[in-house]
Write a protein that holds these residues in place. Structure first.
Motif, PDB file in Angstrom:
ATOM      1  N   ALA A   1       0.832  -1.211   0.000  1.00 49.83           N
ATOM      2  CA  ALA A   1       0.000   0.000   0.000  1.00 49.83           C
ATOM      3  C   ALA A   1       0.868   1.265   0.000  1.00 49.83           C
ATOM      4  CB  ALA A   1      -0.930  -0.001   1.213  1.00 49.83           C
ATOM      5  N   ALA A   2       1.938   1.264   0.806  1.00 44.11           N
ATOM      6  CA  ALA A   2       2.806   2.447   0.909  1.00 44.11           C
ATOM      7  C   ALA A   2       3.510   2.737  -0.419  1.00 44.11           C
ATOM      8  CB  ALA A   2       3.836   2.236   2.018  1.00 44.11           C
ATOM      9  N   ILE A   3       3.988   1.696  -1.087  1.00 45.15           N
ATOM     10  CA  ILE A   3       4.684   1.875  -2.371  1.00 45.15           C
ATOM     11  C   ILE A   3       3.707   2.366  -3.438  1.00 45.15           C
ATOM     12  CG2 ILE A   3       5.912   0.687  -4.239  1.00 45.15           C
ATOM     13  CD1 ILE A   3       7.175  -1.108  -2.033  1.00 45.15           C
ATOM     14  N   ALA A   4       2.513   1.786  -3.462  1.00 44.03           N
ATOM     15  CA  ALA A   4       1.501   2.202  -4.454  1.00 44.03           C
ATOM     16  C   ALA A   4       1.116   3.672  -4.261  1.00 44.03           C
ATOM     17  CB  ALA A   4       0.273   1.303  -4.350  1.00 44.03           C
ATOM     18  N   ARG A   5       1.055   4.137  -3.000  1.00 46.17           N
ATOM     19  CA  ARG A   5       0.736   5.547  -2.727  1.00 46.17           C
ATOM     20  C   ARG A   5       1.879   6.466  -3.132  1.00 46.17           C
ATOM     21  NH1 ARG A   5      -1.325   3.704   2.062  1.00 46.17           N
ATOM     22  NH2 ARG A   5       0.591   4.218   3.166  1.00 46.17           N
TER      23      ARG A   5
END
Length: 107
Positions: A33-37
């Motif tokens: 989730a953090a990388i996608a954001r």
């Protein structure tokens, strides 16, 4: 920019030195989730690998075996075969490695 392969090696059981930290699976989901954001619309693949039940690919089996035999702190985060996180991975370190591969953070 070629898509990066990010691997999260871990196990269901939390490593003895990692008590009070999230599980490997929770770290994998949080990281995804953090990388996608941070890098929207930029190609990456993230895969969770159980160190006690790795997939049939020889390289993944060998690294999983190394984690167990060398008693490394897991989860271990690999980006293109480079360890960028161990035990309690830091987003800053992971993001810095991605940016060396041409990824650009969202503004």
């Amino acid at each position: 920019m070629k898509p990066l392969s990010i691997y999260v090696y871990g196990a269901e059981q939390i490593c003895a030195s990692c008590v009070n930290l999230p599980s490997s699976k929770e770290t994998y989901e949080w990281l995804q989730a953090a990388i996608a954001r941070k890098y929207p619309d930029q190609p990456f693949q993230i895969e969770y690998i159980d160190i006690f039940n790795p997939p049939a690919e020889k390289a993944k089996q060998e690294f999983a075996k190394r984690v167990v035999e060398e008693d490394l702190f897991y989860p271990i985060i690999l980006i293109d075969d480079k360890i960028v996180g161990e035990g309690n991975p830091k987003l800053k370190t992971i993001f810095a490695e991605m940016e060396t591969h041409g990824y650009t953070p969202a503004s």
